[in-house]
Design a protein around this motif. Structure first.
Motif, PDB file in Angstrom:
ATOM      1  N   UNK A 338       4.607   5.921  10.583  1.00 51.05           N
ATOM      2  CA  UNK A 338       3.940   4.604  10.140  1.00 51.05           C
ATOM      3  C   UNK A 338       4.511   4.179   8.929  1.00 51.05           C
ATOM      4  N   UNK A 339       4.857   2.936   8.803  1.00 52.23           N
ATOM      5  CA  UNK A 339       5.682   1.957   8.810  1.00 52.23           C
ATOM      6  C   UNK A 339       4.457   0.387   8.026  1.00 52.23           C
ATOM      7  N   UNK A 340       4.477   0.510   6.263  1.00 57.05           N
ATOM      8  CA  UNK A 340       3.332   0.124   6.118  1.00 57.05           C
ATOM      9  C   UNK A 340       3.283   0.139   4.799  1.00 57.05           C
ATOM     10  N   UNK A 346       6.039  -2.210   2.154  1.00 61.32           N
ATOM     11  CA  UNK A 346       5.223  -3.135   1.950  1.00 61.32           C
ATOM     12  C   UNK A 346       5.191  -4.448   2.647  1.00 61.32           C
ATOM     13  N   UNK A 347       3.954  -4.920   3.072  1.00 61.48           N
ATOM     14  CA  UNK A 347       2.741  -6.083   3.998  1.00 61.48           C
ATOM     15  C   UNK A 347       2.708  -5.811   5.204  1.00 61.48           C
ATOM     16  N   UNK A 348       2.578  -4.381   4.854  1.00 61.65           N
ATOM     17  CA  UNK A 348       2.094  -4.061   6.676  1.00 61.65           C
ATOM     18  C   UNK A 348       1.664  -3.087   6.627  1.00 61.65           C
ATOM     19  N   UNK A 349       0.364  -3.388   7.295  1.00 60.03           N
ATOM     20  CA  UNK A 349      -1.485  -2.599   7.145  1.00 60.03           C
ATOM     21  C   UNK A 349      -1.061  -1.030   7.292  1.00 60.03           C
ATOM     22  N   UNK A 425       0.524  -9.100   5.342  1.00 58.95           N
ATOM     23  CA  UNK A 425       0.526  -9.379   4.168  1.00 58.95           C
ATOM     24  C   UNK A 425      -0.220  -7.727   3.618  1.00 58.95           C
ATOM     25  N   UNK A 426       0.217  -8.034   2.131  1.00 62.90           N
ATOM     26  CA  UNK A 426      -0.543  -7.638   1.018  1.00 62.90           C
ATOM     27  C   UNK A 426      -0.557  -7.421  -0.085  1.00 62.90           C
TER      28      UNK A 426
END
Length: 435
Positions: A338-340, A346-349, A425-426
């Motif tokens: 996974x990415x996020x 950071x920045x992806x759900x 965003x996050x």
């Protein structure tokens, strides 16, 4: 390749400008506050020994000049220092004093904070950070750490995560433990970049997960370790809300239970494990999961990373990392790369972008402001694919962000990060650096 929208670009510029303004705005007051407190301590010491009320006392400036300070002026300076030190007093009461007291056994601090994201809505998190020494006579090993992160939100999300790092025997052995149990809302966009990019492919569900992963490391040379451990994971999806007919949700219908063994080797020259300022680490880890061990799937996971840290200026640091996670075999939905999230781009759900293979890179500028305060600025990018050879710049996922740091214990930072990705965003409230 899809790029960040003009709206998000403008938003990034505004936010970055705002944070740089905050940086400049708080640096001077913080410096003045520290100076006032230091001056107040020196003045009080001299006053107690040399003057009576309503008299004047000489003090020496940084230039060596003698000046007179009256008792009424002393009272004014004392009041100002106390007003400027209320935040430090609050942190001290919570145990986040930036110091380590070995007499406490485990020296704890408690850090509550609110959070908001579309999945869990409004909630509150608390991080409990404890430092300890296995052997008080051991002057080589880093301080061992125990971090407990808990969360609860108004829509019923609950979770607890534990991260423990123990150093002993002159840092010849290390014992790491990660464990978590969560019952939280989650998202699934299918598998692969093409599906993950489509907003209409969003499938919401409730995720119940449990994981425990201990790892023992043995030093084999001045800068090298080998490690072995096991990993048990359990994941169940409930209340699956199917919106898109294009997403295959059959994988979510199956409970995922996986048991594997982990083998690790690294070359580590970092000056500190929790918050390095110089050195590097090269690491490779393989996880072998089998039905014969008690799981439900046969597959392998290969993790590789290289991180480097360079001190610059006074106390600033440049840090960068290249990281890959590659899988092979019958990989269940929860074990796909996974990415996020708070550590991996950071920045992806978390859970939106997933596939068998993942590769990312990120670079940070870690700026020390004054005292225990700092800022971090970073950029990064990553990619996912079914096969390693299919990782492509044409499907690159960029991110950018800025964050605030507060040293709550020696080499342990509280981090507040605001990050932006491609249409996502996050905001993250966590302990210790992302890498």
């Amino acid at each position: 390749m899809k790029i960040i929208s003009p709206f998000v670009t403008r938003l990034l510029i505004v936010n970055c400008a705002s944070f740089f303004a905050i940086n400049a705005a708080i640096a001077a007051p913080l410096t003045e506050a520290n100076a006032a407190i230091s001056a107040n301590a020196e003045i009080n010491s001299q006053v107690n020994s040399t003057i009576e009320p309503e008299t004047s006392a000489p003090i020496t400036t940084s230039e060596g000049e003698a000046v007179l300070v009256g008792a009424d002026q002393l009272e004014t300076i004392t009041d100002e220092a106390e007003d400027q030190g209320w935040f430090e007093n609050l942190l001290t009461n919570l145990g986040a004093d930036g110091e380590f007291d070995p007499d406490k056994g485990i020296d704890f601090s408690y850090l509550p904070g609110p959070f908001y994201n579309p999945e869990m809505s409004l909630g509150v998190g608390i991080s409990v950070v404890g430092l300890y020494q296995v052997d008080p006579e051991d002057t080589v090993s880093d301080l061992s750490s125990l971090v407990i992160n808990g969360l609860a939100s108004i829509n019923g999300a609950l979770g607890v995560g534990i991260e423990n790092k123990t150093f002993f025997n002159g840092d010849n052995q290390r014992l790491y433990l990660n464990a978590n149990v969560y019952d939280i809302p989650d998202v699934y966009y299918g598998v692969g970049y093409e599906f993950n990019q489509q907003d209409l492919n969003r499938v919401e569900f409730n995720s119940q997960t449990f994981q425990v992963n201990p790892m023992f490391l043995q030093r084999i040379s001045a800068h090298s370790f080998v490690g072995a451990g096991f990993d048990f994971t359990y994941a169940k999806a409930t209340d699956v809300d199917v919106v898109s007919i294009d997403v295959d949700v059959d994988p979510l219908q199956e409970v995922s239970r996986n048991v594997g063994v982990n083998l690790l080797i690294n070359y580590d020259t970092r000056d500190h494990v929790l918050n390095p300022q110089q050195g590097s680490i090269s690491q490779f880890e393989i996880g072998v999961y089998r039905e014969d061990f008690g799981g439900k799937h046969d597959f392998e996971v290969y993790n590789a990373l290289y991180s480097a840290y360079y001190p610059i200026l006074d106390d600033d640091t440049i840090a960068w990392q290249v990281r890959g996670r590659f899988t092979h075999g019958d990989v269940p939905w929860d074990q796909l790369s996974k990415i996020g999230g708070g550590n991996s781009l950071r920045g992806y759900t978390t859970g939106r972008y997933r596939d068998k293979q993942m590769l990312l890179a990120q670079v940070e500028y870690r700026q020390h402001l004054t005292g225990r305060h700092g800022m971090v600025y970073w950029v990064g990018a990553g990619s996912i694919a079914d096969k390693v050879g299919e990782l492509s710049f044409d499907e690159l996922l960029p991110n950018i962000g800025i964050g605030y740091r507060l040293e709550v214990k020696p080499k342990v930072n509280l981090r507040l990060d605001l990050a932006f990705g491609d249409g996502d965003s996050g905001f993250y409230f966590n302990v210790n650096e992302a890498f």
